[in-house]
Design an enzyme around this catalytic site. Structure first.
Site: not given
Ligand SMILES: C[S@@+](CC[C@H](N)C(=O)[O-])C[C@H]1O[C@@H](n2cnc3c(N)ncnc32)[C@H](O)[C@@H]1O
Length: 289
Positions: A50, A161
């Site tokens: 990445r 996000d």
């Molecule tokens: C696996 S996705 C989940 C998306 C959706 N909530 C679902 O359940 O399908 C996790 C998301 O959390 C976000 N994320 C991770 N750490 C974060 C943080 N510290 N603050 C905000 N978003 C975060 C990532 O960028 C990612 O888009």
């Protein structure tokens, strides 16, 4: 086997002079401190794949010099964090949440809106918007006339996000039509329009949603309370103390009687339990008093 040996064994193109165990540890520490993301040793190759395009684009010859850069440069650090996020999501994921919302939560909120009240929703860690739109389609519902009436009332959804590339896709509100298959037919028919292979989210939904870049570990600029918070499959990347602090903040930010939905493998533990009661698997409600 050390990470360096693993790299040599599995990826002959990676020279230990470019990326080694120390670099992986440094990037893991930055991801944890900045965004709460825990990267166990098994993710060493993922970090390499990445981050190496960013190393290349930055003109740095090695990960070590790139790490010096990101320690000093917040914009570049943000790019690193974005690249390390996992944005996997899909429409109507964990359908039981939307079914619960439709039968137990929505009717009261529809009444409130019709009486002139307001309802605030938050999709925290919304990724590319599939959760956001699934929730709004569920809210506007299977009766199109009623949904159009609801959409004109004081209903808003914040979708946030840390990953700006995911938010860009969410704002575009266009997906492959086949991605919408998990959504119940009536909701899909009412709130999307299909053209060729693409499905566009209806403008009535789009005007209800605000997409914002927000690190859940940082300050939250939102002033008011939320009636519903979805934070699903986000905390799986965090350690326990970070999860407990975050759910305690969510509990504070909920209105009395407000709802918190979390991912299927997540549990609320710690101080938040003083404020929340369990309403079903991974569904919590803020106590009224
Ligand atoms: C696996 S996705 C989940 C998306 C959706 N909530 C679902 O359940 O399908 C996790 C998301 O959390 C976000 N994320 C991770 N750490 C974060 C943080 N510290 N603050 C905000 N978003 C975060 C990532 O960028 C990612 O888009």
């Amino acid at each position: 086997m050390s990470i360096v040996e693993a790299l040599d064994a599995s990826m002959p193109g990676v020279s230990p002079g470019i990326y080694d165990e120390k670099d992986f540890r440094a990037i893991s520490e930055i991801a944890h401190a900045e965004a709460g993301i825990v990267l166990p040793k098994g993710k060493a190759m993922l970090v390499y794949s990445r981050i190496s395009p960013l190393v290349r684009d930055s003109g740095c010859a090695t990960f070590a010099s790139y790490i010096i850069r990101i320690r000093e440069d917040a914009t570049e650090r943000q790019k690193t964090i974005c690249a390390l996020t996992t944005n996997h999501t899909f429409f109507y994921r964990e359908a039981h949440h939307f079914e619960h919302f439709a039968s137990e939560v929505r009717p009261g909120f529809v009444d409130r809106l019709k009486r002139g009240g307001k309802v605030r929703l938050w999709s925290a860690g919304s990724s590319s918007g599939e959760e956001t739109w699934s929730l709004l389609m569920t809210f506007l519902g299977p009766d199109r006339a009623e949904g159009l009436d609801i959409a004109k009332r004081d209903l808003r959804l914040l979708a946030s996000d840390i990953a700006t590339h995911a938010l860009t896709k969410a704002r575009e509100a266009t997906y492959r039509a086949e991605d919408l298959k998990p959504v119940p037919d009536a909701l899909r028919r009412n709130w999307t329009s299909v053209s060729g292979d693409d499905a566009k989210i209806a403008p009535e939904l789009q005007q209800l949603a605000r997409f914002r870049s927000l690190n859940l570990l940082g300050d939250w600029p939102m002033k008011g309370e939320f009636d519903v918070i979805f934070c699903r499959n986000v905390m799986i990347y965090f350690d326990n103390p970070t999860k407990e602090r975050l759910v305690a903040r969510f509990a504070e930010k909920l209105s009395p009687g407000g709802w918190l939905y979390i991912g299927h493998s997540e549990r609320v533990t710690g101080p938040a339990l003083d404020l929340l009661s369990t309403q079903g698997p991974t569904i919590y409600r803020k106590r009224s008093a």
